[in-house]
Design a protein around this motif. Sequence first.
Motif, PDB file in Angstrom:
ATOM      1  N   ARG A 192      40.960  44.829 -21.915  1.00 48.17           N
ATOM      2  CA  ARG A 192      41.592  43.531 -21.714  1.00 48.17           C
ATOM      3  C   ARG A 192      42.675  43.309 -22.773  1.00 48.17           C
ATOM      4  NH1 ARG A 192      39.726  44.172 -17.637  1.00 48.17           N
ATOM      5  NH2 ARG A 192      38.339  42.862 -16.386  1.00 48.17           N
ATOM      6  N   ALA A 193      43.249  44.394 -23.253  1.00 51.28           N
ATOM      7  CA  ALA A 193      44.266  44.290 -24.310  1.00 51.28           C
ATOM      8  C   ALA A 193      45.556  43.712 -23.739  1.00 51.28           C
ATOM      9  CB  ALA A 193      44.524  45.658 -24.931  1.00 51.28           C
ATOM     10  N   LYS A 194      46.226  42.856 -24.519  1.00 51.28           N
ATOM     11  CA  LYS A 194      47.508  42.274 -24.127  1.00 51.28           C
ATOM     12  C   LYS A 194      48.632  42.695 -25.057  1.00 51.28           C
ATOM     13  CE  LYS A 194      45.416  38.079 -22.172  1.00 51.28           C
ATOM     14  NZ  LYS A 194      45.411  36.590 -22.223  1.00 51.28           N
ATOM     15  N   ASN A 195      48.332  43.623 -25.941  1.00 51.71           N
ATOM     16  CA  ASN A 195      49.313  44.001 -26.955  1.00 51.71           C
ATOM     17  C   ASN A 195      49.875  45.403 -26.739  1.00 51.71           C
ATOM     18  OD1 ASN A 195      48.733  41.555 -28.224  1.00 51.71           O
ATOM     19  ND2 ASN A 195      47.104  42.468 -29.461  1.00 51.71           N
ATOM     20  N   VAL A 196      49.702  45.971 -25.549  1.00 50.84           N
ATOM     21  CA  VAL A 196      50.220  47.302 -25.253  1.00 50.84           C
ATOM     22  C   VAL A 196      51.078  47.232 -23.990  1.00 50.84           C
ATOM     23  CG1 VAL A 196      48.269  48.475 -26.335  1.00 50.84           C
ATOM     24  CG2 VAL A 196      48.162  47.906 -23.909  1.00 50.84           C
ATOM     25  N   ALA A 197      52.015  48.183 -23.874  1.00 54.80           N
ATOM     26  CA  ALA A 197      52.905  48.218 -22.717  1.00 54.80           C
ATOM     27  C   ALA A 197      53.313  49.657 -22.451  1.00 54.80           C
ATOM     28  CB  ALA A 197      54.140  47.350 -22.949  1.00 54.80           C
ATOM     29  N   ALA A 198      53.329  50.043 -21.186  1.00 56.05           N
ATOM     30  CA  ALA A 198      53.813  51.360 -20.785  1.00 56.05           C
ATOM     31  C   ALA A 198      55.338  51.332 -20.725  1.00 56.05           C
ATOM     32  CB  ALA A 198      53.236  51.745 -19.425  1.00 56.05           C
ATOM     33  N   VAL A 199      55.980  52.393 -21.207  1.00 58.30           N
ATOM     34  CA  VAL A 199      57.441  52.418 -21.311  1.00 58.30           C
ATOM     35  C   VAL A 199      57.966  53.794 -20.900  1.00 58.30           C
ATOM     36  CG1 VAL A 199      57.588  50.671 -23.137  1.00 58.30           C
ATOM     37  CG2 VAL A 199      57.328  53.082 -23.746  1.00 58.30           C
ATOM     38  N   ILE A 200      59.232  53.796 -20.515  1.00 61.63           N
ATOM     39  CA  ILE A 200      59.996  55.025 -20.308  1.00 61.63           C
ATOM     40  C   ILE A 200      60.934  55.181 -21.500  1.00 61.63           C
ATOM     41  CG2 ILE A 200      61.771  56.155 -18.930  1.00 61.63           C
ATOM     42  CD1 ILE A 200      59.107  56.344 -17.643  1.00 61.63           C
ATOM     43  N   VAL A 201      60.913  56.348 -22.124  1.00 60.65           N
ATOM     44  CA  VAL A 201      61.729  56.639 -23.303  1.00 60.65           C
ATOM     45  C   VAL A 201      62.818  57.621 -22.890  1.00 60.65           C
ATOM     46  CG1 VAL A 201      61.734  57.403 -25.692  1.00 60.65           C
ATOM     47  CG2 VAL A 201      59.696  56.300 -24.743  1.00 60.65           C
ATOM     48  N   THR A 202      64.067  57.288 -23.169  1.00 60.33           N
ATOM     49  CA  THR A 202      65.192  58.162 -22.832  1.00 60.33           C
ATOM     50  C   THR A 202      66.001  58.466 -24.083  1.00 60.33           C
ATOM     51  OG1 THR A 202      66.571  56.241 -22.271  1.00 60.33           O
ATOM     52  CG2 THR A 202      65.358  57.301 -20.476  1.00 60.33           C
ATOM     53  N   GLY A 203      66.599  59.622 -24.095  1.00 62.91           N
ATOM     54  CA  GLY A 203      67.434  60.040 -25.217  1.00 62.91           C
ATOM     55  C   GLY A 203      68.426  61.085 -24.766  1.00 62.91           C
ATOM     56  N   GLU A 204      69.289  61.474 -25.682  1.00 63.46           N
ATOM     57  CA  GLU A 204      70.331  62.458 -25.381  1.00 63.46           C
ATOM     58  C   GLU A 204      70.358  63.502 -26.477  1.00 63.46           C
ATOM     59  OE1 GLU A 204      74.751  61.631 -25.484  1.00 63.46           O
ATOM     60  OE2 GLU A 204      74.420  61.582 -23.308  1.00 63.46           O
ATOM     61  N   LEU A 205      70.068  64.747 -26.099  1.00 61.80           N
ATOM     62  CA  LEU A 205      70.087  65.858 -27.048  1.00 61.80           C
ATOM     63  C   LEU A 205      71.522  66.334 -27.204  1.00 61.80           C
ATOM     64  CD1 LEU A 205      68.273  67.747 -28.745  1.00 61.80           C
ATOM     65  CD2 LEU A 205      68.214  69.286 -26.782  1.00 61.80           C
ATOM     66  N   GLY A 221      50.893  39.704 -27.823  1.00 60.03           N
ATOM     67  CA  GLY A 221      50.425  39.124 -26.572  1.00 60.03           C
ATOM     68  C   GLY A 221      51.415  39.179 -25.439  1.00 60.03           C
ATOM     69  N   THR A 222      52.462  40.012 -25.560  1.00 55.25           N
ATOM     70  CA  THR A 222      53.508  40.081 -24.528  1.00 55.25           C
ATOM     71  C   THR A 222      53.470  41.400 -23.773  1.00 55.25           C
ATOM     72  OG1 THR A 222      55.088  40.931 -26.165  1.00 55.25           O
ATOM     73  CG2 THR A 222      55.018  38.537 -25.828  1.00 55.25           C
ATOM     74  N   GLY A 223      52.334  42.109 -23.840  1.00 54.28           N
ATOM     75  CA  GLY A 223      52.235  43.407 -23.197  1.00 54.28           C
ATOM     76  C   GLY A 223      51.918  43.316 -21.722  1.00 54.28           C
ATOM     77  N   ASP A 224      51.557  44.476 -21.146  1.00 51.57           N
ATOM     78  CA  ASP A 224      51.254  44.553 -19.721  1.00 51.57           C
ATOM     79  C   ASP A 224      49.911  43.899 -19.413  1.00 51.57           C
ATOM     80  OD1 ASP A 224      53.557  45.951 -19.262  1.00 51.57           O
ATOM     81  OD2 ASP A 224      52.617  47.922 -19.368  1.00 51.57           O
ATOM     82  N   GLY A 225      49.849  43.302 -18.237  1.00 51.04           N
ATOM     83  CA  GLY A 225      48.556  42.882 -17.718  1.00 51.04           C
ATOM     84  C   GLY A 225      47.889  44.096 -17.090  1.00 51.04           C
ATOM     85  N   LEU A 226      46.779  44.555 -17.659  1.00 52.97           N
ATOM     86  CA  LEU A 226      46.200  45.826 -17.237  1.00 52.97           C
ATOM     87  C   LEU A 226      45.753  45.796 -15.777  1.00 52.97           C
ATOM     88  CD1 LEU A 226      44.192  46.829 -20.427  1.00 52.97           C
ATOM     89  CD2 LEU A 226      46.532  47.370 -19.776  1.00 52.97           C
ATOM     90  N   ARG A 227      45.456  44.620 -15.247  1.00 55.23           N
ATOM     91  CA  ARG A 227      45.075  44.542 -13.838  1.00 55.23           C
ATOM     92  C   ARG A 227      46.280  44.789 -12.948  1.00 55.23           C
ATOM     93  NH1 ARG A 227      41.474  39.534 -12.133  1.00 55.23           N
ATOM     94  NH2 ARG A 227      40.151  40.680 -13.604  1.00 55.23           N
ATOM     95  N   ASN A 228      47.451  44.371 -13.386  1.00 53.32           N
ATOM     96  CA  ASN A 228      48.666  44.572 -12.602  1.00 53.32           C
ATOM     97  C   ASN A 228      49.344  45.897 -12.905  1.00 53.32           C
ATOM     98  OD1 ASN A 228      48.317  41.992 -11.493  1.00 53.32           O
ATOM     99  ND2 ASN A 228      49.496  41.029 -13.148  1.00 53.32           N
ATOM    100  N   SER A 229      49.025  46.519 -14.032  1.00 55.37           N
ATOM    101  CA  SER A 229      49.642  47.784 -14.434  1.00 55.37           C
ATOM    102  C   SER A 229      48.557  48.788 -14.776  1.00 55.37           C
ATOM    103  CB  SER A 229      50.574  47.557 -15.637  1.00 55.37           C
ATOM    104  OG  SER A 229      51.542  46.574 -15.357  1.00 55.37           O
ATOM    105  N   PRO A 230      47.907  49.392 -13.774  1.00 55.59           N
ATOM    106  CA  PRO A 230      46.810  50.330 -14.050  1.00 55.59           C
ATOM    107  C   PRO A 230      47.259  51.568 -14.802  1.00 55.59           C
ATOM    108  CG  PRO A 230      47.412  50.369 -11.724  1.00 55.59           C
ATOM    109  CD  PRO A 230      48.145  49.222 -12.329  1.00 55.59           C
ATOM    110  N   PHE A 231      48.545  51.958 -14.679  1.00 51.58           N
ATOM    111  CA  PHE A 231      49.016  53.140 -15.393  1.00 51.58           C
ATOM    112  C   PHE A 231      48.998  52.923 -16.895  1.00 51.58           C
ATOM    113  CE2 PHE A 231      52.436  50.722 -13.373  1.00 51.58           C
ATOM    114  CZ  PHE A 231      53.085  50.182 -14.481  1.00 51.58           C
ATOM    115  N   THR A 232      49.103  51.671 -17.341  1.00 54.21           N
ATOM    116  CA  THR A 232      49.014  51.396 -18.773  1.00 54.21           C
ATOM    117  C   THR A 232      47.609  51.682 -19.283  1.00 54.21           C
ATOM    118  OG1 THR A 232      50.671  49.646 -18.500  1.00 54.21           O
ATOM    119  CG2 THR A 232      49.427  49.666 -20.549  1.00 54.21           C
ATOM    120  N   GLU A 233      46.617  51.321 -18.505  1.00 54.32           N
ATOM    121  CA  GLU A 233      45.238  51.608 -18.892  1.00 54.32           C
ATOM    122  C   GLU A 233      44.977  53.109 -18.928  1.00 54.32           C
ATOM    123  OE1 GLU A 233      40.667  50.555 -17.414  1.00 54.32           O
ATOM    124  OE2 GLU A 233      42.418  49.614 -16.462  1.00 54.32           O
TER     125      GLU A 233
END
Length: 364
Positions: A79-92, A47-59
């Motif tokens: 109306r899911a509250k268990n997903v979140a959009a993220v940026i993933v970074t790494g080093e090859l 229940g700590t994910g993005d609010g889809l109304r405030n974060s349309p890119f997550t939808e």
Amino acid sequence: MTLCALALLLLPSLTFAQGVRLKDLANFEGVRANDLVGYGLVVGLDGTGDGLRNSPFTEDIMSNILERLGVNVTGEQFRAKNVAAVIVTGELQPFARAGSRIDVTVSAIGDASSLRGGTLVMTPLNAADGQIYAVAQGSIIAGGVVAEGEAARVVQGVPTAGSIPSGAIVEREVAFEFGQMDKLTLALKSPDFSTAFRVERAINTAVGASIATMTDSGTVTLDLDAADRRSPSHLLAQIENLRIEPDTLARVVVDQRSGTIVISENVRVSRVAVSKGNLTLTVQEQPIVVQPNPFAEGETVVVPRSTAQIGNAPAVSLAEVPGSTTLSDVITGLNALGITPNDLIDILKTIKAAGALHADFIVM
């Protein structure tokens, strides 16, 4: 002084006398990492994910993932509250091969309050050329903690960022024929002519041939054909652990906010006289409440009473600093007089303005 304490005092000088490894002083041409970045989705949050109304890119990304999995969600309202959009970074890492694993960092970009307990869905990682070099997926380790109630919220650490150790698999290798090179360039991390000359001399002495040439203050070129080695890798394995004593600029770095002072070894002070005084202004407020006599037609009045004093604290005696004195000796003497770090910074700044401090003075 005990022998143990004496050994601790001598340890820094002995370590520096042995020099620094060449691999810690310079970067080898081609032996470098490449940054990777990707845009993904974290699922399984409590229940700590993005609010889809405030974060349309997550939808949008959730719809795309479900469509690829064969789930038709056209026109559906999420109306899911268990997903979140993220940026993933790494080093090859250099010379990483297909199938090897690398660590990745996951950071929320929406209004998710925590990524704890989430799982990153398969996310491609791109390099600067736009090509996919790795794919990340796995459970996120987030170190932050959030505790909240109706009228209070406590956050410790950063729960909106986490890591996945060995969470990405390398799918593409960086095309680089290191073994076919006939020349190799060493780039010093801190360019300096004296250090570059010492690198050139140390390599030629260790190899027994003039294969190293100092091009400028930050570059040393190696002629691999004259090295008479089976491959460039064998030559680097031989010279990367050479101990070289680097030369550094005289530099004083101060941070006035924290009172931190860092001094390099070669700082010198010319002959100068130093004195420090403090002007103190003290203002005290002691208001007096005046009440009317009993049964009198009056009002209670607060009468202000202020006391202001200016005091000049005794200054540190005017002290002469002889020429060719190291800055560490000056600071040791000033500390013995009870000078605070902020006052010490002011003194160093004034000595620099007087032209007696022979070093770069950097204020952060």
